[in-house]
Design an enzyme around this catalytic site. Sequence first.
Site, PDB file in Angstrom:
ATOM      1  N   ASN A 150       0.894  -1.147   0.138  1.00  0.00           N
ATOM      2  CA  ASN A 150      -0.119   0.014   0.061  1.00  0.00           C
ATOM      3  C   ASN A 150       0.888   1.281   0.066  1.00  0.00           C
ATOM      4  O   ASN A 150       1.520   1.696   0.876  1.00  0.00           O
ATOM      5  CB  ASN A 150      -0.938  -0.123   1.226  1.00  0.00           C
ATOM      6  CG  ASN A 150      -1.936   1.140   1.287  1.00  0.00           C
ATOM      7  OD1 ASN A 150      -1.651   1.969   0.594  1.00  0.00           O
ATOM      8  ND2 ASN A 150      -2.710   1.155   2.345  1.00  0.00           N
ATOM      9  N   ARG A 194      -2.726  -1.911  -3.421  1.00  0.00           N
ATOM     10  CA  ARG A 194      -3.787  -1.126  -3.301  1.00  0.00           C
ATOM     11  C   ARG A 194      -3.600  -0.028  -4.169  1.00  0.00           C
ATOM     12  O   ARG A 194      -2.711   0.577  -4.050  1.00  0.00           O
ATOM     13  CB  ARG A 194      -3.897  -0.450  -1.852  1.00  0.00           C
ATOM     14  CG  ARG A 194      -4.977   0.246  -1.503  1.00  0.00           C
ATOM     15  CD  ARG A 194      -4.863   1.198  -0.578  1.00  0.00           C
ATOM     16  NE  ARG A 194      -5.985   2.034  -0.191  1.00  0.00           N
ATOM     17  CZ  ARG A 194      -6.014   3.080   0.391  1.00  0.00           C
ATOM     18  NH1 ARG A 194      -4.798   3.519   0.936  1.00  0.00           N
ATOM     19  NH2 ARG A 194      -7.045   3.974   0.712  1.00  0.00           N
ATOM     20  N   HIS A 201     -12.958   3.715   0.223  1.00  0.00           N
ATOM     21  CA  HIS A 201     -13.060   2.426   1.307  1.00  0.00           C
ATOM     22  C   HIS A 201     -13.809   1.243   0.518  1.00  0.00           C
ATOM     23  O   HIS A 201     -14.122   0.263   1.572  1.00  0.00           O
ATOM     24  CB  HIS A 201     -13.759   2.802   2.484  1.00  0.00           C
ATOM     25  CG  HIS A 201     -13.068   3.888   3.422  1.00  0.00           C
ATOM     26  ND1 HIS A 201     -13.784   4.753   3.954  1.00  0.00           N
ATOM     27  CD2 HIS A 201     -11.921   4.026   3.554  1.00  0.00           C
ATOM     28  CE1 HIS A 201     -13.037   5.634   4.702  1.00  0.00           C
ATOM     29  NE2 HIS A 201     -11.849   5.203   4.655  1.00  0.00           N
ATOM     30  N   LEU A 218     -15.869   3.618  10.222  1.00  0.00           N
ATOM     31  CA  LEU A 218     -15.764   4.777  11.049  1.00  0.00           C
ATOM     32  C   LEU A 218     -14.194   4.970  11.531  1.00  0.00           C
ATOM     33  O   LEU A 218     -13.957   4.287  12.568  1.00  0.00           O
ATOM     34  CB  LEU A 218     -16.690   4.914  12.247  1.00  0.00           C
ATOM     35  CG  LEU A 218     -18.123   4.803  11.859  1.00  0.00           C
ATOM     36  CD1 LEU A 218     -18.908   4.785  13.234  1.00  0.00           C
ATOM     37  CD2 LEU A 218     -18.447   5.755  10.861  1.00  0.00           C
ATOM     38  N   GLY A 219     -13.259   5.699  10.602  1.00  0.00           N
ATOM     39  CA  GLY A 219     -12.043   5.791  11.081  1.00  0.00           C
ATOM     40  C   GLY A 219     -11.700   7.290  11.059  1.00  0.00           C
ATOM     41  O   GLY A 219     -12.714   8.128  11.141  1.00  0.00           O
ATOM     42  N   GLY A 232     -10.553   8.971   8.339  1.00  0.00           N
ATOM     43  CA  GLY A 232     -11.380   8.795   7.249  1.00  0.00           C
ATOM     44  C   GLY A 232     -12.744   8.067   7.480  1.00  0.00           C
ATOM     45  O   GLY A 232     -12.600   6.913   7.900  1.00  0.00           O
ATOM     46  N   ARG A 291     -11.795  16.170   8.022  1.00  0.00           N
ATOM     47  CA  ARG A 291     -12.444  16.532   7.039  1.00  0.00           C
ATOM     48  C   ARG A 291     -13.708  16.896   7.061  1.00  0.00           C
ATOM     49  O   ARG A 291     -14.323  16.488   8.023  1.00  0.00           O
ATOM     50  CB  ARG A 291     -12.600  15.234   5.836  1.00  0.00           C
ATOM     51  CG  ARG A 291     -11.184  14.890   5.090  1.00  0.00           C
ATOM     52  CD  ARG A 291     -11.027  13.707   4.406  1.00  0.00           C
ATOM     53  NE  ARG A 291     -10.360  12.760   4.772  1.00  0.00           N
ATOM     54  CZ  ARG A 291     -10.173  11.468   4.287  1.00  0.00           C
ATOM     55  NH1 ARG A 291     -11.156  10.905   3.698  1.00  0.00           N
ATOM     56  NH2 ARG A 291      -9.232  10.750   4.859  1.00  0.00           N
ATOM     57  N   ASP A 345      -8.467  13.091  17.446  1.00  0.00           N
ATOM     58  CA  ASP A 345      -8.550  11.554  17.945  1.00  0.00           C
ATOM     59  C   ASP A 345      -9.591  11.494  18.557  1.00  0.00           C
ATOM     60  O   ASP A 345      -9.966  12.028  19.866  1.00  0.00           O
ATOM     61  CB  ASP A 345      -7.122  11.363  18.505  1.00  0.00           C
ATOM     62  CG  ASP A 345      -6.935   9.779  18.958  1.00  0.00           C
ATOM     63  OD1 ASP A 345      -7.807   9.211  19.584  1.00  0.00           O
ATOM     64  OD2 ASP A 345      -5.867   9.360  18.486  1.00  0.00           O
ATOM     65  N   GLY A 378     -11.196   2.161  13.036  1.00  0.00           N
ATOM     66  CA  GLY A 378     -10.802   2.546  14.425  1.00  0.00           C
ATOM     67  C   GLY A 378     -11.951   3.012  15.562  1.00  0.00           C
ATOM     68  O   GLY A 378     -11.717   2.412  16.490  1.00  0.00           O
ATOM     69  N   ASN A 418     -13.596   0.239  18.150  1.00  0.00           N
ATOM     70  CA  ASN A 418     -13.165   0.492  19.535  1.00  0.00           C
ATOM     71  C   ASN A 418     -13.996   1.186  20.338  1.00  0.00           C
ATOM     72  O   ASN A 418     -13.996   1.294  21.528  1.00  0.00           O
ATOM     73  CB  ASN A 418     -12.062   0.945  19.477  1.00  0.00           C
ATOM     74  CG  ASN A 418     -10.762   0.273  18.714  1.00  0.00           C
ATOM     75  OD1 ASN A 418     -10.655  -1.022  19.258  1.00  0.00           O
ATOM     76  ND2 ASN A 418     -10.257   0.539  17.763  1.00  0.00           N
ATOM     77  N   GLU A 439      -8.368  -4.978   5.354  1.00  0.00           N
ATOM     78  CA  GLU A 439      -8.207  -4.496   3.935  1.00  0.00           C
ATOM     79  C   GLU A 439      -7.086  -5.442   3.159  1.00  0.00           C
ATOM     80  O   GLU A 439      -6.973  -5.907   2.190  1.00  0.00           O
ATOM     81  CB  GLU A 439      -8.010  -3.161   3.845  1.00  0.00           C
ATOM     82  CG  GLU A 439      -8.952  -2.177   3.959  1.00  0.00           C
ATOM     83  CD  GLU A 439      -8.944  -0.794   4.059  1.00  0.00           C
ATOM     84  OE1 GLU A 439      -8.668  -0.671   5.445  1.00  0.00           O
ATOM     85  OE2 GLU A 439      -9.274   0.201   3.571  1.00  0.00           O
TER      86      GLU A 439
HETATM   87  P1  ADP Z   1      -7.534   5.921   9.240  1.00  0.00           P
HETATM   88  O1  ADP Z   1      -7.316   4.229   8.801  1.00  0.00           O
HETATM   89  O2  ADP Z   1      -8.642   6.548   8.562  1.00  0.00           O
HETATM   90  O3  ADP Z   1      -6.485   6.502   9.651  1.00  0.00           O
HETATM   91  P2  ADP Z   1      -8.413   4.189  11.489  1.00  0.00           P
HETATM   92  O4  ADP Z   1      -9.480   3.251  11.346  1.00  0.00           O
HETATM   93  O5  ADP Z   1      -6.893   3.952  12.167  1.00  0.00           O
HETATM   94  O6  ADP Z   1      -8.444   5.669  10.676  1.00  0.00           O
HETATM   95  O7  ADP Z   1      -9.228   5.039  12.918  1.00  0.00           O
HETATM   96  C1  ADP Z   1      -8.450   5.971  13.664  1.00  0.00           C
HETATM   97  C2  ADP Z   1      -9.325   6.454  14.577  1.00  0.00           C
HETATM   98  O8  ADP Z   1     -10.105   5.653  15.390  1.00  0.00           O
HETATM   99  C3  ADP Z   1      -9.033   7.699  15.376  1.00  0.00           C
HETATM  100  O9  ADP Z   1      -9.861   8.749  15.754  1.00  0.00           O
HETATM  101  C4  ADP Z   1      -8.844   7.048  16.832  1.00  0.00           C
HETATM  102  O10 ADP Z   1      -8.852   8.028  18.014  1.00  0.00           O
HETATM  103  C5  ADP Z   1     -10.019   5.990  16.872  1.00  0.00           C
HETATM  104  N1  ADP Z   1      -9.860   5.063  17.809  1.00  0.00           N
HETATM  105  C6  ADP Z   1      -8.807   4.145  17.911  1.00  0.00           C
HETATM  106  N2  ADP Z   1      -8.736   3.533  19.059  1.00  0.00           N
HETATM  107  C7  ADP Z   1      -9.846   4.093  19.767  1.00  0.00           C
HETATM  108  C8  ADP Z   1     -10.461   3.784  21.042  1.00  0.00           C
HETATM  109  N3  ADP Z   1      -9.859   2.913  21.975  1.00  0.00           N
HETATM  110  N4  ADP Z   1     -11.603   4.485  21.472  1.00  0.00           N
HETATM  111  C9  ADP Z   1     -12.007   5.458  20.765  1.00  0.00           C
HETATM  112  N5  ADP Z   1     -11.576   5.794  19.415  1.00  0.00           N
HETATM  113  C10 ADP Z   1     -10.560   5.040  18.864  1.00  0.00           C
END
Ligand code: ADP
Length: 420
Positions: A29, A113, A202, A231-232, A234, A263, A305, A353, A357, A406
């Site tokens: 990637n 990717r 995605h 929900l990350g 992005g 964003r 974050d 993320g 989580n 992925e």
């Molecule tokens: P990307 O791939 O788009 O960079 P990710 O899928 O890695 O994003 O997600 C990152 C997001 O997940 C961040 O906003 C981070 O704070 C959130 N995150 C990770 N672990 C936790 C957790 N334990 N509780 C809440 N949010 C979390």
Amino acid sequence: MINLTIPVFREIIVSIIKGVIPMNILVINCGSSSLKFQLIDMTTEAVAAKGLCERIGIEGSRIVYTPAGGEKITIESPMPTHTEGIKLVLDCLTNPEYGVIKSLAEINAVGHRVVHGGEKFAASTLLTEEVLKAVEECNELAPLHNPANLIGINVCSELMPGVPQVGVFDTAFHQTMPPKAYLYGLPKKAYTEYKIRRYGFHGTSHKFVTSAVAEFLGQKPEDLKTIVCHLGNGASICAVDHGKSVDTSMGFTPLAGLVMGTRSGDIDPAILEFYANKEGLTLAEVTNVLNKKSGMDGLTGGKSDFRDLEVGYKEGDADCINAIEVFCYNVARFVGAYAAALNGVDVIAFTAGIGENSGFVREKICAYLGYLGIALDPEQNGKRGENLLISTPDSKVKVCVIPTNEELMIARDTKAIVEG
Ligand code: ADP
């Protein structure tokens, strides 16, 4: 490229299919200044090694490499271009001390990717010279990403001649969207001449989760109406009708849809000119603000974050409260829209993320969805790190948490094509 008409290659592929010898797939990637990789043994789908090259083309570049069951190794080394990065990856994988294969001959295929496949690619594809030309034609649609992806492909072809290279496109899964979902209300030539339409992103994650959630529930994707919430940092949502993407929240670019980490997501387009005039910015500068200084970060003045946002929320910080409320409300609005688009929904899957989580965010989103007959099981919703059913047995819609993967999806597609 491997010529399967040559008997020796055919024999190798047949042995791999029978599981006699492992099929190792290298997943690459390539970003503009970084490169993530995983070597996956597809006989077991286990990750043999993984890592990341950082700061390619910038001073202070390094590779972080972790063999399965081994210690993380960091090597500082100049990487003026992706070529040095990929060479280092291959050196690590074959290193006599911490490598996981003896020689490059043990890499059977490489899956790449590729961010944008435009309308040309509705599925993953073996990267022939002709296909690469078509990928290059999509560069103007993703000028920050596709050129880096192409560099990765070219360097791998050079360093591993004869090893099949496969392109897996972020946009491909959404090519099943009907025109009513992908056309914007713009002058016709915006689409016919400039290819301006909703593409969605995605796709590899949405596809993986669509299959994984169905398997988890003991069903087939073709039997379900699914809404996937990726929900990350992005974030995007996808309406999947019996296995096919029919709508998704990201659009012509990954800036559209949900309010994200940095964003803006969807905004009134007239804001661009108004904000540009107020701040004395060019359109390109405003777009940069929408990409990098908006969303959660913009609303809170610097927090994107969700771990920090949740802490702020619980401490009563008004900006964090607003930001999380905006986020959850927007997710719920899209879920409602897609429940309508699908004329009902059987399962909602949370991933990435935040989706994987944050029970806190999931609960807030589901609190809007009572009208769909959704009831959450708080104990299940409090768990982490695995496939979970978080709705109660009598919930009318099943709600699940499904960790996305992925890289594995890319490796599976690559394997299917090579065996194909
Ligand atoms: P990307 O791939 O788009 O960079 P990710 O899928 O890695 O994003 O997600 C990152 C997001 O997940 C961040 O906003 C981070 O704070 C959130 N995150 C990770 N672990 C936790 C957790 N334990 N509780 C809440 N949010 C979390």
